[in-house]
Design a protein around this motif. Structure first.
Motif, PDB file in Angstrom:
ATOM      1  N   ASP A  47      -3.057   3.232   4.464  1.00  0.00           N
ATOM      2  CA  ASP A  47      -3.141   4.098   5.649  1.00  0.00           C
ATOM      3  C   ASP A  47      -4.304   3.656   6.542  1.00  0.00           C
ATOM      4  O   ASP A  47      -4.186   3.579   7.764  1.00  0.00           O
ATOM      5  CB  ASP A  47      -3.331   5.563   5.240  1.00  0.00           C
ATOM      6  N   ARG A  48      -5.434   3.392   5.907  1.00  0.00           N
ATOM      7  CA  ARG A  48      -6.631   2.975   6.652  1.00  0.00           C
ATOM      8  C   ARG A  48      -6.377   1.675   7.424  1.00  0.00           C
ATOM      9  O   ARG A  48      -6.938   1.455   8.485  1.00  0.00           O
ATOM     10  CB  ARG A  48      -7.754   2.728   5.637  1.00  0.00           C
ATOM     11  N   ALA A  49      -5.566   0.792   6.832  1.00  0.00           N
ATOM     12  CA  ALA A  49      -5.340  -0.527   7.444  1.00  0.00           C
ATOM     13  C   ALA A  49      -4.130  -0.525   8.382  1.00  0.00           C
ATOM     14  O   ALA A  49      -3.872  -1.511   9.061  1.00  0.00           O
ATOM     15  CB  ALA A  49      -5.132  -1.572   6.347  1.00  0.00           C
ATOM     16  N   GLY A  50      -3.374   0.570   8.377  1.00  0.00           N
ATOM     17  CA  GLY A  50      -2.128   0.582   9.151  1.00  0.00           C
ATOM     18  C   GLY A  50      -1.079  -0.322   8.507  1.00  0.00           C
ATOM     19  O   GLY A  50      -0.236  -0.910   9.189  1.00  0.00           O
ATOM     20  N   ALA A  51      -1.136  -0.452   7.180  1.00  0.00           N
ATOM     21  CA  ALA A  51      -0.180  -1.314   6.468  1.00  0.00           C
ATOM     22  C   ALA A  51       0.904  -0.452   5.828  1.00  0.00           C
ATOM     23  O   ALA A  51       0.732   0.753   5.643  1.00  0.00           O
ATOM     24  CB  ALA A  51      -0.911  -2.122   5.399  1.00  0.00           C
ATOM     25  N   HIS A  52       2.018  -1.105   5.453  1.00  0.00           N
ATOM     26  CA  HIS A  52       3.128  -0.384   4.821  1.00  0.00           C
ATOM     27  C   HIS A  52       3.087  -0.637   3.328  1.00  0.00           C
ATOM     28  O   HIS A  52       3.020  -1.793   2.893  1.00  0.00           O
ATOM     29  CB  HIS A  52       4.464  -0.865   5.421  1.00  0.00           C
ATOM     30  N   LEU A  53       3.102   0.455   2.534  1.00  0.00           N
ATOM     31  CA  LEU A  53       3.034   0.303   1.078  1.00  0.00           C
ATOM     32  C   LEU A  53       4.409   0.467   0.448  1.00  0.00           C
ATOM     33  O   LEU A  53       5.133   1.412   0.763  1.00  0.00           O
ATOM     34  CB  LEU A  53       2.078   1.349   0.481  1.00  0.00           C
ATOM     35  N   VAL A  54       4.742  -0.462  -0.457  1.00  0.00           N
ATOM     36  CA  VAL A  54       5.985  -0.316  -1.229  1.00  0.00           C
ATOM     37  C   VAL A  54       5.582   0.006  -2.665  1.00  0.00           C
ATOM     38  O   VAL A  54       4.879  -0.788  -3.311  1.00  0.00           O
ATOM     39  CB  VAL A  54       6.829  -1.610  -1.198  1.00  0.00           C
ATOM     40  N   ALA A  55       5.981   1.196  -3.138  1.00  0.00           N
ATOM     41  CA  ALA A  55       5.602   1.604  -4.501  1.00  0.00           C
ATOM     42  C   ALA A  55       6.783   2.275  -5.165  1.00  0.00           C
ATOM     43  O   ALA A  55       7.722   2.712  -4.493  1.00  0.00           O
ATOM     44  CB  ALA A  55       4.416   2.566  -4.432  1.00  0.00           C
ATOM     45  N   GLN A  56       6.756   2.319  -6.483  1.00  0.00           N
ATOM     46  CA  GLN A  56       7.763   3.087  -7.232  1.00  0.00           C
ATOM     47  C   GLN A  56       7.018   4.021  -8.172  1.00  0.00           C
ATOM     48  O   GLN A  56       5.790   4.052  -8.177  1.00  0.00           O
ATOM     49  CB  GLN A  56       8.685   2.142  -8.002  1.00  0.00           C
ATOM     50  N   GLN A  57       7.780   4.724  -9.020  1.00  0.00           N
ATOM     51  CA  GLN A  57       7.117   5.663  -9.932  1.00  0.00           C
ATOM     52  C   GLN A  57       6.296   4.906 -10.970  1.00  0.00           C
ATOM     53  O   GLN A  57       6.545   3.727 -11.231  1.00  0.00           O
ATOM     54  CB  GLN A  57       8.143   6.596 -10.603  1.00  0.00           C
ATOM     55  N   ARG A  58       5.342   5.630 -11.579  1.00  0.00           N
ATOM     56  CA  ARG A  58       4.480   5.031 -12.590  1.00  0.00           C
ATOM     57  C   ARG A  58       5.309   4.486 -13.757  1.00  0.00           C
ATOM     58  O   ARG A  58       6.266   5.127 -14.187  1.00  0.00           O
ATOM     59  CB  ARG A  58       3.491   6.091 -13.096  1.00  0.00           C
ATOM     60  N   GLY A  59       4.969   3.304 -14.235  1.00  0.00           N
ATOM     61  CA  GLY A  59       5.681   2.712 -15.366  1.00  0.00           C
ATOM     62  C   GLY A  59       6.895   1.891 -14.944  1.00  0.00           C
ATOM     63  O   GLY A  59       7.561   1.289 -15.783  1.00  0.00           O
ATOM     64  N   ALA A  60       7.207   1.857 -13.642  1.00  0.00           N
ATOM     65  CA  ALA A  60       8.357   1.058 -13.174  1.00  0.00           C
ATOM     66  C   ALA A  60       8.101  -0.422 -13.440  1.00  0.00           C
ATOM     67  O   ALA A  60       6.968  -0.832 -13.691  1.00  0.00           O
ATOM     68  CB  ALA A  60       8.553   1.295 -11.676  1.00  0.00           C
TER      69      ALA A  60
END
Ligand code: GDP
Length: 324
Positions: A174-187
């Motif tokens: 958010d601070r960098a204006g970047a896009h994060l791709v994440a999934q649930q923990r343990g994926a």
């Protein structure tokens, strides 16, 4: 004059003479030839220490003393021996060993290299290192620096094991204006990397920064995981352009040994030395360069979003040689 007053004067005189003697003696131990005392070691820069180790003569002992000085400054045994051999082969009467050392330090560190990122296709930066080394923070700072250069940045949260890793990265993204791709923990970390490449390409990102796990106690599975993430990135149609190893400068020689495990498993193209703000033992930079065989690309100099600096060999060598 009364007797007690005379006794007091005599006692004071003895204390003053004794104190002066002790102070002078301590100073001379720190300043005369040989390896400086611990107190003197903290006050002087490497230049002064090397000059006093070599003295005027440069007899065989002197080179051993210089090597000891370098090892004590955290330069590491391999880099210390190499630097002494380089300076010794060039040293002649009237020359300043400290000036020669400064030149050889710059030669060992090599030229200052920026990240090699492509234009016209997605550039991928894989970030590896043990937990706690400052990987998440470095990814955040790097994303911000690249965004500041006008690049569109995506981040892949491929450390799916660690609690709160995703949340921390989200805050940095958010601070960098970047896009994060994440999934649930343990994926599956590979699945996250695959998704991230596809989504970064679809969004027209210029750079994808891939976070990875850093649990060193599961060394072999961890190294297999890193190799797999790399393969999956290629399968998704991209390629890894840079693999940055994040290392905490304050862990000294132990950190170098840990970091070596990564260089054996993945092809590290550059090192980010974090927490360089808190260490007086800058010699670690040389140990890392010589013993890991990869150039230092950046140093982390604080916890803030702008506390990432491109590494400059010339100014580093200058600072290391100066008195503090
Ligand atoms: P990770 O576990 O490798 O992802 O490490 P983090 O990025 O969470 O950092 C661990 C701690 O080190 C945090 O408290 C960071 O704020 C701190 N840190 C990271 N880089 C630097 C740096 O360059 N200087 C200082 N002083 N602290 C840092």
């Amino acid at each position: 004059m009364e007797l007690p007053f005379v006794v007091l004067l005599v006692v004071l005189g003895i204390v003053a003479v004794g104190g002066t003697f002790l102070v002078l003696r301590r100073r001379s131990v720190g300043q005369l030839g040989g390896v400086p005392s611990a107190a003197a070691f903290r006050e002087e820069g490497l230049g002064a220490k090397v000059r006093s180790a070599i003295g005027r003569g440069a007899e065989p002992d002197a080179w051993q003393r210089m090597e000891d000085v370098l090892v004590r400054a955290d330069v590491g045994p391999k880099a210390a021996a190499d630097l002494v051999a380089r300076v010794r082969s060039r040293f002649g009467t009237g020359q300043d060993p400290a000036a020669l050392l400064r030149e050889e330090i710059v030669a060992v560190l090599g030229g200052d290299e920026a990240l090699h990122l492509p234009t016209g296709r997605l550039g991928v930066v894989l970030v590896v290192g043990v937990n706690g080394s400052g990987k998440t923070t470095t990814i955040g700072k790097l994303a911000r620096a690249l965004a500041g250069d006008g690049k569109r940045v995506s981040i892949a949260a491929s450390d799916t094991f660690r609690a709160a890793a995703g949340e921390q990265l989200q805050a940095w993204a958010d601070r960098a204006g970047a896009h994060l791709v994440a999934q649930q923990r343990g994926a599956d970390p590979g699945a996250v990397a695959f998704d991230a490449v596809r989504s970064a390409v679809a969004r027209g990102s210029d750079v994808l920064i891939v976070d990875t796990a850093g649990r060193l106690h599961t060394k072999q599975p961890l190294m297999d995981e890193l190799a797999k993430v790399r393969r999956v990135i290629e399968k998704a149609g991209a390629q890894v352009d840079e693999t940055l190893l994040v290392m905490d400068a304050q862990t000294g020689q132990n950190g170098v040994a840990q970091a070596r495990a990564f260089t054996e498993a993945v092809e590290v193209t550059g090192v980010v030395l974090t927490k360089a703000d808190g260490t007086a033992r800058g010699g670690i930079v040389l140990a890392v360069r010589e013993e890991l065989g990869a150039p230092i690309r950046f140093t982390g100099v604080g916890e803030g979003p702008d506390d990432l600096r491109p590494f400059r060999a010339e100014s580093f060598a200058e600072r290391l040689m100066e008195d503090s």
